[in-house]
Design an enzyme around this catalytic site. Structure first.
Site, PDB file in Angstrom:
ATOM      1  N   LYS A 100       0.990  -1.508   0.088  1.00 28.90           N
ATOM      2  CA  LYS A 100      -0.134  -0.051  -0.390  1.00 28.90           C
ATOM      3  C   LYS A 100       0.973   1.174   0.345  1.00 28.90           C
ATOM      4  O   LYS A 100       1.421   1.472   1.198  1.00 28.90           O
ATOM      5  CB  LYS A 100      -0.890  -0.067   0.967  1.00 28.90           C
ATOM      6  CG  LYS A 100      -2.040   1.501   1.243  1.00 28.90           C
ATOM      7  CD  LYS A 100      -2.899   1.697   2.472  1.00 28.90           C
ATOM      8  CE  LYS A 100      -3.879   2.318   3.053  1.00 28.90           C
ATOM      9  NZ  LYS A 100      -4.478   2.418   3.837  1.00 28.90           N
ATOM     10  N   SER A 147      -9.690   4.961  -4.573  1.00 24.19           N
ATOM     11  CA  SER A 147     -11.222   6.894  -4.378  1.00 24.19           C
ATOM     12  C   SER A 147     -10.790   7.613  -5.586  1.00 24.19           C
ATOM     13  O   SER A 147     -11.717   8.021  -6.323  1.00 24.19           O
ATOM     14  CB  SER A 147     -11.511   7.104  -3.575  1.00 24.19           C
ATOM     15  OG  SER A 147     -10.037   7.609  -2.791  1.00 24.19           O
ATOM     16  N   LYS A 191       1.767   9.983   6.037  1.00 21.01           N
ATOM     17  CA  LYS A 191       1.959   8.488   6.489  1.00 21.01           C
ATOM     18  C   LYS A 191       3.290   7.887   5.749  1.00 21.01           C
ATOM     19  O   LYS A 191       3.262   6.041   5.366  1.00 21.01           O
ATOM     20  CB  LYS A 191       0.502   7.491   5.513  1.00 21.01           C
ATOM     21  CG  LYS A 191      -0.949   7.913   6.548  1.00 21.01           C
ATOM     22  CD  LYS A 191      -1.560   7.176   6.071  1.00 21.01           C
ATOM     23  CE  LYS A 191      -3.431   7.901   7.156  1.00 21.01           C
ATOM     24  NZ  LYS A 191      -4.281   7.134   6.847  1.00 21.01           N
ATOM     25  N   LYS A 226      -2.158  -1.980  -3.562  1.00 18.87           N
ATOM     26  CA  LYS A 226      -3.242  -0.404  -3.423  1.00 18.87           C
ATOM     27  C   LYS A 226      -1.933   0.847  -3.582  1.00 18.87           C
ATOM     28  O   LYS A 226      -1.327   1.071  -3.191  1.00 18.87           O
ATOM     29  CB  LYS A 226      -3.823  -0.624  -2.190  1.00 18.87           C
ATOM     30  CG  LYS A 226      -4.627   0.702  -1.872  1.00 18.87           C
ATOM     31  CD  LYS A 226      -5.231   0.990  -0.750  1.00 18.87           C
ATOM     32  CE  LYS A 226      -5.986   1.848  -0.326  1.00 18.87           C
ATOM     33  NZ  LYS A 226      -6.220   1.460   0.916  1.00 18.87           N
ATOM     34  N   TYR A 263     -15.182   1.000  -6.379  1.00 19.49           N
ATOM     35  CA  TYR A 263     -16.407   2.035  -6.276  1.00 19.49           C
ATOM     36  C   TYR A 263     -17.299   1.235  -7.713  1.00 19.49           C
ATOM     37  O   TYR A 263     -18.363   1.805  -7.936  1.00 19.49           O
ATOM     38  CB  TYR A 263     -16.186   3.383  -5.701  1.00 19.49           C
ATOM     39  CG  TYR A 263     -15.188   3.339  -4.848  1.00 19.49           C
ATOM     40  CD1 TYR A 263     -15.800   3.162  -3.593  1.00 19.49           C
ATOM     41  CD2 TYR A 263     -13.623   3.413  -4.962  1.00 19.49           C
ATOM     42  CE1 TYR A 263     -14.533   3.178  -2.457  1.00 19.49           C
ATOM     43  CE2 TYR A 263     -12.776   2.963  -4.364  1.00 19.49           C
ATOM     44  CZ  TYR A 263     -13.943   3.183  -2.918  1.00 19.49           C
ATOM     45  OH  TYR A 263     -13.042   3.412  -1.041  1.00 19.49           O
ATOM     46  N   ARG A 313     -10.087  10.169   2.481  1.00 18.54           N
ATOM     47  CA  ARG A 313     -10.411   9.857   3.660  1.00 18.54           C
ATOM     48  C   ARG A 313     -11.061  11.892   3.495  1.00 18.54           C
ATOM     49  O   ARG A 313     -11.460  11.784   4.970  1.00 18.54           O
ATOM     50  CB  ARG A 313      -8.733  10.977   3.578  1.00 18.54           C
ATOM     51  CG  ARG A 313      -8.144  10.178   3.205  1.00 18.54           C
ATOM     52  CD  ARG A 313      -6.156  10.478   3.542  1.00 18.54           C
ATOM     53  NE  ARG A 313      -5.491   9.066   3.364  1.00 18.54           N
ATOM     54  CZ  ARG A 313      -4.359   9.967   3.054  1.00 18.54           C
ATOM     55  NH1 ARG A 313      -3.178  10.999   3.306  1.00 18.54           N
ATOM     56  NH2 ARG A 313      -3.504   8.382   3.407  1.00 18.54           N
ATOM     57  N   GLU A 357       7.552  -7.471   0.505  1.00 18.66           N
ATOM     58  CA  GLU A 357       6.865  -7.044   1.863  1.00 18.66           C
ATOM     59  C   GLU A 357       5.741  -8.567   1.656  1.00 18.66           C
ATOM     60  O   GLU A 357       5.053  -8.655   2.510  1.00 18.66           O
ATOM     61  CB  GLU A 357       5.090  -5.724   1.599  1.00 18.66           C
ATOM     62  CG  GLU A 357       5.982  -4.475   2.212  1.00 18.66           C
ATOM     63  CD  GLU A 357       5.962  -4.246   2.848  1.00 18.66           C
ATOM     64  OE1 GLU A 357       5.468  -5.370   3.940  1.00 18.66           O
ATOM     65  OE2 GLU A 357       6.549  -3.305   3.824  1.00 18.66           O
TER      66      GLU A 357
HETATM   67  C1  PBG Z   1      -6.710   3.104   5.566  1.00 16.59           C
HETATM   68  C2  PBG Z   1      -7.665   3.246   4.591  1.00 16.59           C
HETATM   69  C3  PBG Z   1      -7.256   4.260   3.096  1.00 16.59           C
HETATM   70  C4  PBG Z   1      -7.839   3.757   2.673  1.00 16.59           C
HETATM   71  C5  PBG Z   1      -8.263   2.566   2.329  1.00 16.59           C
HETATM   72  N1  PBG Z   1      -7.772   2.044   3.971  1.00 16.59           N
HETATM   73  C6  PBG Z   1      -6.735   5.756   3.487  1.00 16.59           C
HETATM   74  C7  PBG Z   1      -5.177   5.967   4.183  1.00 16.59           C
HETATM   75  O1  PBG Z   1      -4.528   4.799   3.701  1.00 16.59           O
HETATM   76  O2  PBG Z   1      -5.186   7.150   4.846  1.00 16.59           O
HETATM   77  C8  PBG Z   1      -7.900   4.387   0.377  1.00 16.59           C
HETATM   78  C9  PBG Z   1      -8.905   3.799   0.197  1.00 16.59           C
HETATM   79  C10 PBG Z   1      -9.365   4.442  -1.106  1.00 16.59           C
HETATM   80  O3  PBG Z   1      -9.026   5.761  -1.913  1.00 16.59           O
HETATM   81  O4  PBG Z   1     -10.393   4.401  -1.728  1.00 16.59           O
HETATM   82  N2  PBG Z   1      -7.449   2.989   7.231  1.00 16.59           N
END
Ligand code: PBG
Length: 326
Positions: free
Chosen positions: A194, A273, A216, A247, A312, A204, A232
């Protein structure tokens, strides 16, 4: 000319015969956002057609998805600010609406494959995925919190847990904790690679889950790195992951392809997203044709090596599939 690749493209029937990948709605996971309360359905402005919903509306949404042929759902909670604290205590609270919703969903739709999110950020007043101390995000100290959260989610009926914080030792710790608590059948969807991506913005916003300070980057991966994802993957596999996930998806097709070639575990990809928002915006402007561009985007992710896609667009893809358009 000895070789004429065009011969295999001559007719629809030939093209159908030689098609290398076929994406089916059963390979898609629909992400849904739940908030506490009743009769609430608020559209997320950057993701038209996606909502923050209370349980009553969520159940209707799931019913619709099931009718279209969607079998898997990943659920994310939007938690009120006053329930958040530095140790994410609401995550396994007795009256936690996310856990209660899981029970209800499994009662109403026993065949739905239900997936959770295991991370502190929805419940943390710091908005980070781990415990914060003096500006540092702590690795090992966060584990017991994730352990408690995992057992509570398994107990509520989630079929797969999705540890999403990208810190070290998550899969092994959660696997052992689940097994000791008697949940050896609960699976783990590992957020293996990720990235610290700019494409999570709309998510968010939807959940008010952006970090209050900092970013992050000390736990999510550097978007410049490809081979680190394989480290990983090796670790998650050894620690007992059931599925490895990459991701975002569309901007990380090389990583998806790498993991598919080094692991025999199923590979998932999260079409996030921001990636959906880009396509939606272009279609709304009339610059792209949704019915063609959206399935092409999902097919690319599948072709790169993803067996499973979180998107989505899952419902729309299933709709097109039902209508024989894809
Ligand atoms: C965090 C989480 C995130 C997403 C899924 N789980 C955001 C982040 O890491 O800040 C993002 C998913 C998306 O953008 O569709 N637990």
């Amino acid at each position: 000319m000895q070789r004429r690749p065009r011969r295999n493209r001559r007719s629809a029937a030939i093209r159908n015969l030689v098609r290398e990948t076929r994406l089916h709605p059963s390979q898609l996971i629909l992400p849904l956002f739940i908030i506490d309360g009743s009769n609430i359905k608020i559209e997320i402005s950057s993701m038209p057609g996606n909502f923050r919903m209370s349980l009553d509306n969520l159940l209707k949404e799931i019913e619709e998805a099931v009718e279209l042929g969607i079998e898997s759902i990943i659920l994310f909670p939007g938690v009120e600010e006053n329930l958040k604290d530095s140790i994410a205590s609401y995550a396994d609270a007795e009256d936690n609406f996310y856990l209660k919703a899981a029970v209800k969903i499994k009662q109403n739709f026993p065949n739905i494959h239900l997936i959770s999110d295991v991370a502190m950020d929805p419940y943390s007043s710091d908005g980070h995925d781990g415990l914060v101390k003096n500006g540092q995000i702590l690795n090992d100290e966060t584990l017991p919190i994730l352990g408690k959260m995992s057992v509570a989610q398994a107990k509520a009926g989630f079929d797969w847990l999705g540890p999403s914080d990208m810190m070290d030792g998550r899969i092994g710790y959660i696997r052992e904790t689940l097994d000791l608590a008697g949940y050896s059948n609960t699976g783990i969807l590992a957020y293996t690679a990720k990235y610290a991506s700019a494409f999570y913005g709309p998510f968010r916003d939807a959940l008010d889950s952006a970090p209050k300070a900092g970013d992050k980057k000390t736990y999510q991966m550097d978007p410049s790195n490809r081979y680190e994802a394989q480290i990983e993957a090796e670790l998650d596999e050894l620690e007992g992951a059931d599925v490895l996930m990459v991701k975002p998806a569309l901007h990380y097709l090389d990583v998806i392809s790498d993991l598919k070639s080094i692991s025999n575990l199923p590979i998932a990809a999260y079409h996030v997203s921001g990636e959906c928002a880009m396509l939606t915006a272009a279609c709304q402007n009339g610059w792209l044709e949704y019915e063609k561009a959206m399935p092409e985007a999902l097919t690319s992710i599948h072709r790169a090596g993803a067996d499973i896609i979180l998107t989505y667009f899952a419902k729309d893809f299933a709709k097109f599939h039902k209508a024989g358009k894809v």
